[in-house]
Design a protein around this motif. Structure first.
Motif, PDB file in Angstrom:
ATOM      1  N   VAL A   1      48.639  -2.211  -3.288  1.00 23.33           N
ATOM      2  CA  VAL A   1      48.649  -1.058  -2.013  1.00 23.33           C
ATOM      3  C   VAL A   1      47.203  -0.846  -2.234  1.00 23.33           C
ATOM      4  CG1 VAL A   1      48.699   0.427  -0.216  1.00 23.33           C
ATOM      5  CG2 VAL A   1      50.179  -1.093  -1.182  1.00 23.33           C
ATOM      6  N   VAL A   2      46.857  -0.271  -3.359  1.00 23.92           N
ATOM      7  CA  VAL A   2      45.359   1.203  -3.700  1.00 23.92           C
ATOM      8  C   VAL A   2      45.096   0.103  -4.172  1.00 23.92           C
ATOM      9  CG1 VAL A   2      45.509   2.982  -5.223  1.00 23.92           C
ATOM     10  CG2 VAL A   2      47.717   3.226  -4.665  1.00 23.92           C
ATOM     11  N   ARG A   3      44.845  -0.672  -4.930  1.00 29.49           N
ATOM     12  CA  ARG A   3      43.245  -1.974  -5.341  1.00 29.49           C
ATOM     13  C   ARG A   3      43.414  -2.266  -3.144  1.00 29.49           C
ATOM     14  NH1 ARG A   3      46.385  -3.063  -9.223  1.00 29.49           N
ATOM     15  NH2 ARG A   3      47.019  -5.199  -8.153  1.00 29.49           N
ATOM     16  N   GLU A   4      43.452  -2.665  -2.697  1.00 28.69           N
ATOM     17  CA  GLU A   4      43.554  -3.138  -1.535  1.00 28.69           C
ATOM     18  C   GLU A   4      42.815  -2.547  -0.148  1.00 28.69           C
ATOM     19  OE1 GLU A   4      42.321  -5.944   1.528  1.00 28.69           O
ATOM     20  OE2 GLU A   4      42.637  -5.874  -0.528  1.00 28.69           O
ATOM     21  N   LEU A   5      42.740  -0.757  -0.597  1.00 28.73           N
ATOM     22  CA  LEU A   5      43.082   0.351  -0.406  1.00 28.73           C
ATOM     23  C   LEU A   5      41.440   0.556  -0.021  1.00 28.73           C
ATOM     24  CD1 LEU A   5      44.019   2.743   1.985  1.00 28.73           C
ATOM     25  CD2 LEU A   5      43.572   4.065   0.179  1.00 28.73           C
ATOM     26  N   ILE A   6      41.174   0.488  -1.259  1.00 24.02           N
ATOM     27  CA  ILE A   6      39.967   1.502  -1.694  1.00 24.02           C
ATOM     28  C   ILE A   6      38.452  -0.075  -1.539  1.00 24.02           C
ATOM     29  CG2 ILE A   6      39.049   1.958  -4.604  1.00 24.02           C
ATOM     30  CD1 ILE A   6      40.260   3.924  -3.836  1.00 24.02           C
ATOM     31  N   LYS A   7      38.747  -0.667  -1.955  1.00 24.16           N
ATOM     32  CA  LYS A   7      38.484  -1.913  -0.894  1.00 24.16           C
ATOM     33  C   LYS A   7      38.098  -1.815  -0.189  1.00 24.16           C
ATOM     34  CE  LYS A   7      39.475  -6.079  -2.128  1.00 24.16           C
ATOM     35  NZ  LYS A   7      40.572  -7.290  -2.064  1.00 24.16           N
TER      36      LYS A   7
ATOM     37  N   ASP B   1      55.996  13.869   2.538  1.00 27.95           N
ATOM     38  CA  ASP B   1      54.925  14.125   4.049  1.00 27.95           C
ATOM     39  C   ASP B   1      55.538  12.938   4.819  1.00 27.95           C
ATOM     40  OD1 ASP B   1      54.608  16.343   3.588  1.00 27.95           O
ATOM     41  OD2 ASP B   1      52.678  16.026   2.594  1.00 27.95           O
ATOM     42  N   VAL B   2      55.320  11.459   4.414  1.00 26.08           N
ATOM     43  CA  VAL B   2      55.366  10.080   4.523  1.00 26.08           C
ATOM     44  C   VAL B   2      55.856   9.253   4.050  1.00 26.08           C
ATOM     45  CG1 VAL B   2      54.300   8.258   6.168  1.00 26.08           C
ATOM     46  CG2 VAL B   2      53.351  11.106   5.939  1.00 26.08           C
ATOM     47  N   VAL B   3      56.707   8.163   4.223  1.00 26.76           N
ATOM     48  CA  VAL B   3      57.415   7.032   3.658  1.00 26.76           C
ATOM     49  C   VAL B   3      56.657   6.174   4.741  1.00 26.76           C
ATOM     50  CG1 VAL B   3      59.699   5.951   3.170  1.00 26.76           C
ATOM     51  CG2 VAL B   3      59.636   8.492   2.271  1.00 26.76           C
ATOM     52  N   ILE B   4      56.101   4.976   4.051  1.00 24.20           N
ATOM     53  CA  ILE B   4      55.462   4.168   4.171  1.00 24.20           C
ATOM     54  C   ILE B   4      56.482   2.893   3.220  1.00 24.20           C
ATOM     55  CG2 ILE B   4      53.700   2.803   4.789  1.00 24.20           C
ATOM     56  CD1 ILE B   4      51.984   4.736   4.598  1.00 24.20           C
ATOM     57  N   VAL B   5      56.841   1.673   4.077  1.00 23.68           N
ATOM     58  CA  VAL B   5      57.521   0.491   3.572  1.00 23.68           C
ATOM     59  C   VAL B   5      56.269  -0.427   3.778  1.00 23.68           C
ATOM     60  CG1 VAL B   5      59.301  -1.209   3.946  1.00 23.68           C
ATOM     61  CG2 VAL B   5      60.225   0.754   4.506  1.00 23.68           C
ATOM     62  N   ASN B   6      56.179  -0.487   1.564  1.00 24.44           N
ATOM     63  CA  ASN B   6      55.928  -1.774   1.497  1.00 24.44           C
ATOM     64  C   ASN B   6      56.585  -3.532   1.618  1.00 24.44           C
ATOM     65  OD1 ASN B   6      53.617  -3.388   0.470  1.00 24.44           O
ATOM     66  ND2 ASN B   6      53.984  -2.629  -1.766  1.00 24.44           N
ATOM     67  N   ASP B   7      56.568  -3.515   3.445  1.00 25.58           N
ATOM     68  CA  ASP B   7      57.101  -5.003   3.682  1.00 25.58           C
ATOM     69  C   ASP B   7      55.828  -6.110   3.832  1.00 25.58           C
ATOM     70  OD1 ASP B   7      55.609  -3.975   5.676  1.00 25.58           O
ATOM     71  OD2 ASP B   7      57.165  -4.235   7.119  1.00 25.58           O
TER      72      ASP B   7
ATOM     73  N   VAL C   1      51.388  -6.854   2.982  1.00 20.57           N
ATOM     74  CA  VAL C   1      49.788  -5.367   2.071  1.00 20.57           C
ATOM     75  C   VAL C   1      49.003  -4.946   3.176  1.00 20.57           C
ATOM     76  CG1 VAL C   1      48.436  -5.990   0.027  1.00 20.57           C
ATOM     77  CG2 VAL C   1      50.772  -6.209  -0.559  1.00 20.57           C
ATOM     78  N   ASN C   2      48.615  -6.274   4.308  1.00 17.51           N
ATOM     79  CA  ASN C   2      47.908  -5.475   5.194  1.00 17.51           C
ATOM     80  C   ASN C   2      48.546  -4.901   6.114  1.00 17.51           C
ATOM     81  OD1 ASN C   2      45.212  -8.202   3.769  1.00 17.51           O
ATOM     82  ND2 ASN C   2      46.462  -9.205   4.582  1.00 17.51           N
ATOM     83  N   ARG C   3      49.392  -4.819   5.864  1.00 17.95           N
ATOM     84  CA  ARG C   3      50.275  -3.885   7.005  1.00 17.95           C
ATOM     85  C   ARG C   3      50.069  -2.219   6.785  1.00 17.95           C
ATOM     86  NH1 ARG C   3      53.892  -0.982   8.628  1.00 17.95           N
ATOM     87  NH2 ARG C   3      54.915  -0.937   6.425  1.00 17.95           N
ATOM     88  N   THR C   4      50.681  -2.435   5.249  1.00 14.17           N
ATOM     89  CA  THR C   4      51.121  -1.271   4.532  1.00 14.17           C
ATOM     90  C   THR C   4      49.735  -0.894   4.489  1.00 14.17           C
ATOM     91  OG1 THR C   4      53.016  -2.139   2.973  1.00 14.17           O
ATOM     92  CG2 THR C   4      52.504  -0.621   2.685  1.00 14.17           C
TER      93      THR C   4
END
Length: 194
Positions: free
Chosen positions: A29-35, A172-178, A180-183
């Motif tokens: 998730v972090v790699r895709e966010l940085i991209k 503060d926030v919980v994100i469910v990684n179901d 990758v793109n949505r997450t």
């Protein structure tokens, strides 16, 4: 025992801490966010563990010997550090974070639960995000699917994962990684990058 973290002036700057259990997909998730958002600085942790295949020193982690890591702790070089899964130490070097925040760039720390708790004590103004799996069974499947841990290591990691999942309410926030793109889209929205 972990040292007291060094406070950082984050006045009007954005620091986000993301944590979650092993194999939840934090790295993906972090790699895709940085991209998608290259303006975000991703902290490179120091660690005493050996590199996995394909990992490079200074790119994926700063690989340090036990002695080097201890020296850096004594010098006050870490914002936070912890022993993870009862074995290796990981830590966030404070100087790069100071420089990035002073330059007005958003910074992201991908760290374990103990590290997140340390940062929260000295920097409660940071944003704390917990990445959760869709289910326990899916988390086990992801860990098994990586094929990078021995049976003993898997047992240790799953025991740690149960403790980490129980701490979700501290964030503060919980994100469910179901998916990758949505997450990634949700994470970017929470970080005000979109």
């Amino acid at each position: 025992m972990c040292q007291t973290p060094i406070p950082i002036d984050t006045q009007s700057h954005s620091l986000t801490v993301i944590s979650g259990p092993t194999a939840v997909g934090k790295g993906t998730v972090v790699r895709e966010l940085i991209k998608r958002h290259p303006q975000v600085y991703l902290s490179i942790s120091g660690t005493t563990r050996s590199p996995r295949p394909g990992e490079e020193d200074g790119v994926h982690y700063h690989f340090l010997s036990d002695e080097e890591f201890s020296q850096r702790i004594q010098a006050g070089d870490f914002l936070e550090w912890a022993r993870v899964h009862g074995q290796h130490r990981y830590g966030t070097l404070v100087q790069p974070i100071r420089e990035v925040l002073a330059a007005g760039r958003p910074a992201l720390l991908e760290i374990d639960l103990d590290g997140a708790r340390q940062v929260k004590k000295t920097m409660p103004e940071a944003q704390f995000i917990f990445l959760a799996p869709p289910s326990w069974d899916e988390l086990v499947n992801r860990l098994e699917g990586r094929g990078t841990e021995s049976a003993d290591e898997m047992t240790r990691r799953l025991a740690t994962a149960r403790e980490e999942l129980a701490a979700q309410e501290e964030f503060d926030v919980v994100i469910v990684n179901d998916e990758v793109n949505r997450t990634v889209e949700e994470l970017a929205s929470v970080m005000h990058l979109t």
